[in-house]
Design an enzyme around this catalytic site. Sequence first.
Site, PDB file in Angstrom:
ATOM      1  N   ARG A 122      39.758  32.638  22.814  1.00  0.00           N
ATOM      2  CA  ARG A 122      38.537  32.674  22.005  1.00  0.00           C
ATOM      3  C   ARG A 122      37.394  33.305  22.791  1.00  0.00           C
ATOM      4  O   ARG A 122      36.382  32.684  23.060  1.00  0.00           O
ATOM      5  CB  ARG A 122      38.233  31.276  21.498  1.00  0.00           C
ATOM      6  CG  ARG A 122      39.315  30.886  20.499  1.00  0.00           C
ATOM      7  CD  ARG A 122      39.190  29.490  20.063  1.00  0.00           C
ATOM      8  NE  ARG A 122      38.782  29.413  18.687  1.00  0.00           N
ATOM      9  CZ  ARG A 122      38.680  28.270  18.021  1.00  0.00           C
ATOM     10  NH1 ARG A 122      38.925  27.133  18.611  1.00  0.00           N
ATOM     11  NH2 ARG A 122      38.325  28.264  16.766  1.00  0.00           N
ATOM     12  N   GLN A 127      36.800  37.831  18.536  1.00  0.00           N
ATOM     13  CA  GLN A 127      36.229  37.097  17.393  1.00  0.00           C
ATOM     14  C   GLN A 127      36.779  37.547  16.047  1.00  0.00           C
ATOM     15  O   GLN A 127      37.055  36.731  15.179  1.00  0.00           O
ATOM     16  CB  GLN A 127      34.709  37.208  17.408  1.00  0.00           C
ATOM     17  CG  GLN A 127      34.083  36.009  18.085  1.00  0.00           C
ATOM     18  CD  GLN A 127      32.583  36.112  18.210  1.00  0.00           C
ATOM     19  OE1 GLN A 127      31.951  36.966  17.585  1.00  0.00           O
ATOM     20  NE2 GLN A 127      32.012  35.257  19.038  1.00  0.00           N
ATOM     21  N   ASP A 130      40.087  35.852  15.282  1.00  0.00           N
ATOM     22  CA  ASP A 130      40.149  34.401  15.465  1.00  0.00           C
ATOM     23  C   ASP A 130      40.501  33.672  14.159  1.00  0.00           C
ATOM     24  O   ASP A 130      39.631  33.230  13.410  1.00  0.00           O
ATOM     25  CB  ASP A 130      38.798  33.931  16.017  1.00  0.00           C
ATOM     26  CG  ASP A 130      38.812  32.482  16.443  1.00  0.00           C
ATOM     27  OD1 ASP A 130      39.794  31.769  16.127  1.00  0.00           O
ATOM     28  OD2 ASP A 130      37.845  32.042  17.081  1.00  0.00           O
ATOM     29  N   SER A 133      39.318  30.032  13.696  1.00  0.00           N
ATOM     30  CA  SER A 133      37.948  29.881  13.195  1.00  0.00           C
ATOM     31  C   SER A 133      37.851  30.215  11.716  1.00  0.00           C
ATOM     32  O   SER A 133      37.218  29.487  10.953  1.00  0.00           O
ATOM     33  CB  SER A 133      36.983  30.780  13.974  1.00  0.00           C
ATOM     34  OG  SER A 133      36.808  30.271  15.267  1.00  0.00           O
ATOM     35  N   TYR A 228      36.574  23.751  24.599  1.00  0.00           N
ATOM     36  CA  TYR A 228      37.191  22.665  23.826  1.00  0.00           C
ATOM     37  C   TYR A 228      36.779  21.306  24.384  1.00  0.00           C
ATOM     38  O   TYR A 228      36.318  21.205  25.513  1.00  0.00           O
ATOM     39  CB  TYR A 228      38.720  22.775  23.877  1.00  0.00           C
ATOM     40  CG  TYR A 228      39.252  23.889  23.021  1.00  0.00           C
ATOM     41  CD1 TYR A 228      39.281  23.770  21.645  1.00  0.00           C
ATOM     42  CD2 TYR A 228      39.711  25.068  23.594  1.00  0.00           C
ATOM     43  CE1 TYR A 228      39.761  24.793  20.850  1.00  0.00           C
ATOM     44  CE2 TYR A 228      40.190  26.103  22.810  1.00  0.00           C
ATOM     45  CZ  TYR A 228      40.221  25.961  21.433  1.00  0.00           C
ATOM     46  OH  TYR A 228      40.686  26.973  20.649  1.00  0.00           O
TER      47      TYR A 228
HETATM   48  P1  NAD Z   1      38.687  21.744  17.553  1.00  0.00           P
HETATM   49  O1  NAD Z   1      39.224  22.014  16.182  1.00  0.00           O
HETATM   50  O2  NAD Z   1      39.626  21.664  18.703  1.00  0.00           O
HETATM   51  O3  NAD Z   1      37.851  20.357  17.502  1.00  0.00           O
HETATM   52  C1  NAD Z   1      36.863  20.122  16.530  1.00  0.00           C
HETATM   53  C2  NAD Z   1      35.662  19.465  17.185  1.00  0.00           C
HETATM   54  O4  NAD Z   1      35.963  18.100  17.514  1.00  0.00           O
HETATM   55  C3  NAD Z   1      35.190  20.110  18.488  1.00  0.00           C
HETATM   56  O5  NAD Z   1      33.869  20.554  18.331  1.00  0.00           O
HETATM   57  C4  NAD Z   1      35.317  19.005  19.514  1.00  0.00           C
HETATM   58  O6  NAD Z   1      34.307  19.042  20.500  1.00  0.00           O
HETATM   59  C5  NAD Z   1      35.199  17.773  18.645  1.00  0.00           C
HETATM   60  N1  NAD Z   1      35.700  16.517  19.267  1.00  0.00           N
HETATM   61  C6  NAD Z   1      36.831  16.307  19.979  1.00  0.00           C
HETATM   62  N2  NAD Z   1      36.917  15.014  20.369  1.00  0.00           N
HETATM   63  C7  NAD Z   1      35.828  14.388  19.877  1.00  0.00           C
HETATM   64  C8  NAD Z   1      35.360  13.048  19.920  1.00  0.00           C
HETATM   65  N3  NAD Z   1      36.020  12.091  20.576  1.00  0.00           N
HETATM   66  N4  NAD Z   1      34.198  12.762  19.309  1.00  0.00           N
HETATM   67  C9  NAD Z   1      33.503  13.724  18.644  1.00  0.00           C
HETATM   68  N5  NAD Z   1      33.893  14.995  18.553  1.00  0.00           N
HETATM   69  C10 NAD Z   1      35.046  15.332  19.157  1.00  0.00           C
HETATM   70  O7  NAD Z   1      37.552  22.784  17.947  1.00  0.00           O
HETATM   71  P2  NAD Z   1      37.082  24.153  17.287  1.00  0.00           P
HETATM   72  O8  NAD Z   1      36.288  23.866  16.087  1.00  0.00           O
HETATM   73  O9  NAD Z   1      38.263  25.033  17.141  1.00  0.00           O
HETATM   74  O10 NAD Z   1      36.100  24.765  18.389  1.00  0.00           O
HETATM   75  C11 NAD Z   1      36.054  24.300  19.721  1.00  0.00           C
HETATM   76  C12 NAD Z   1      35.129  25.106  20.565  1.00  0.00           C
HETATM   77  O11 NAD Z   1      35.495  26.479  20.629  1.00  0.00           O
HETATM   78  C13 NAD Z   1      33.692  25.105  20.152  1.00  0.00           C
HETATM   79  O12 NAD Z   1      32.935  25.029  21.322  1.00  0.00           O
HETATM   80  C14 NAD Z   1      33.472  26.431  19.530  1.00  0.00           C
HETATM   81  O13 NAD Z   1      32.122  26.814  19.573  1.00  0.00           O
HETATM   82  C15 NAD Z   1      34.340  27.263  20.431  1.00  0.00           C
HETATM   83  N6  NAD Z   1      34.699  28.523  19.790  1.00  0.00           N
HETATM   84  C16 NAD Z   1      34.436  29.689  20.461  1.00  0.00           C
HETATM   85  C17 NAD Z   1      34.755  30.894  19.869  1.00  0.00           C
HETATM   86  C18 NAD Z   1      34.480  32.191  20.557  1.00  0.00           C
HETATM   87  O14 NAD Z   1      33.792  32.226  21.521  1.00  0.00           O
HETATM   88  N7  NAD Z   1      35.015  33.286  20.080  1.00  0.00           N
HETATM   89  C19 NAD Z   1      35.359  30.935  18.638  1.00  0.00           C
HETATM   90  C20 NAD Z   1      35.622  29.727  17.991  1.00  0.00           C
HETATM   91  C21 NAD Z   1      35.299  28.539  18.595  1.00  0.00           C
END
Ligand code: NAD
Length: 376
Positions: A122, A127, A130, A133, A228
Amino acid sequence: MKIAVAKEILADENRVAMTPDTIKKLKSDDVEIVIQSSAGKLSHYTDEEYEKAGAQIAGSEKELYDGAEVIFKVRPPEKKEIASYPKGCVLVSYLEVLRNPEISNELNKRNITSFAMDTIPRISRAQSMDALSSQASAAGYKAVLLAAAFIRKFLPMLTTAAGTIPPAKVVVLGAGVAGLQAIATARRLGAKVEAYDIRPAAKEEVQSLGAKFIDVTLDEETEAEGGYAKDVSDKSKSVIQQTIHNHVAAADIVITTAQVPGKKAPILVTEKMVKAMQPGSVLVDMAVEQGGNVEGSKVGENVEINGVTIMGPVNLPARMAMDTSQMYARNIMSLFKLMNKEGKLDLNFEDAIIKGACITHDGQTIHEKTKELLNA
Ligand code: NAD
């Protein structure tokens, strides 16, 4: 180069890996695209539209796969699907290796070079590829609509001749991609929204969408590599539960999206919290397939406890298949552009995206995490 687009075989999987729009963009003198007849039916893309876009329609598996160098798909293929793929071809699909690393052995048996849409790093350059996302965002949107359609209340505040109705209170737990889209959707519907995420970086994003962030102070690091969340200690989990208890108890709708890659989803909402909610309230557990964030949620079912309904919907992106297929197809198209040099496959394993997404190549499992899981 011939690309084959397979029809999904999993029940209720409405998505398709290519849409007529993406085929129009991808097809060239060097690239021929063959799609299985009625592959787009459940996403409401007809064979005629695909033909018009320049694809050929295959009535049989033989027509589809004969001479295919590349296969595009949505869901991880089953053994019988892999058995029908041409030996040595390239497969681009979700592979879910963290849940099922053994799939790599099946792919190696046919010397398939596989790229997992769900392990693309990611990084900003990736992007447009992805899929995690694009699909999570659609799921977050749909989860709010499910709850809004189910609850016997308005979400916005209404000032009417029959009196004023206060806005519904929505709590979103987990503010990653799905959670942020859930917050934005609930806000657009006029609800009052609070949200919590274990990663401190989420606070600003939550606030920028007009929601209130629920602060929880933990005395350990909560963010792992790649942005993550980390799997935290039982003590931290208990602090989180204590802090969010009153917020959940007062909510009309709770949407939970919390996940930790490769681990069982954390329990955020206990049965005690569910019992403290008002009858008529609704929870949507988006992590139900990973073990669930809500105690008592069941995969694919609505469970009622003291008049409170816990929904455990599966595969929400498939319920938005017209748009999610389009987004997924664009994600695949972007990745494929990295591999295609004028109709010839050109796989540069020095490229972080190609390297990160590749699971098997030359009869070997090359993806580090998959190898670790296979050896565990
Ligand atoms: P995910 O589906 O793995 O998890 C969903 C959310 O649950 C996350 O935000 C995580 O922090 C949260 N979580 C986990 N345990 C928890 C708990 N005990 N209590 C409360 N919340 C909890 O994650 P995701 O939505 O796929 O994204 C994860 C990260 O990746 C984020 O920081 C996002 O900004 C980043 N991201 C970056 C890019 C990029 O740079 N291209 C693209 C997509 C996502």
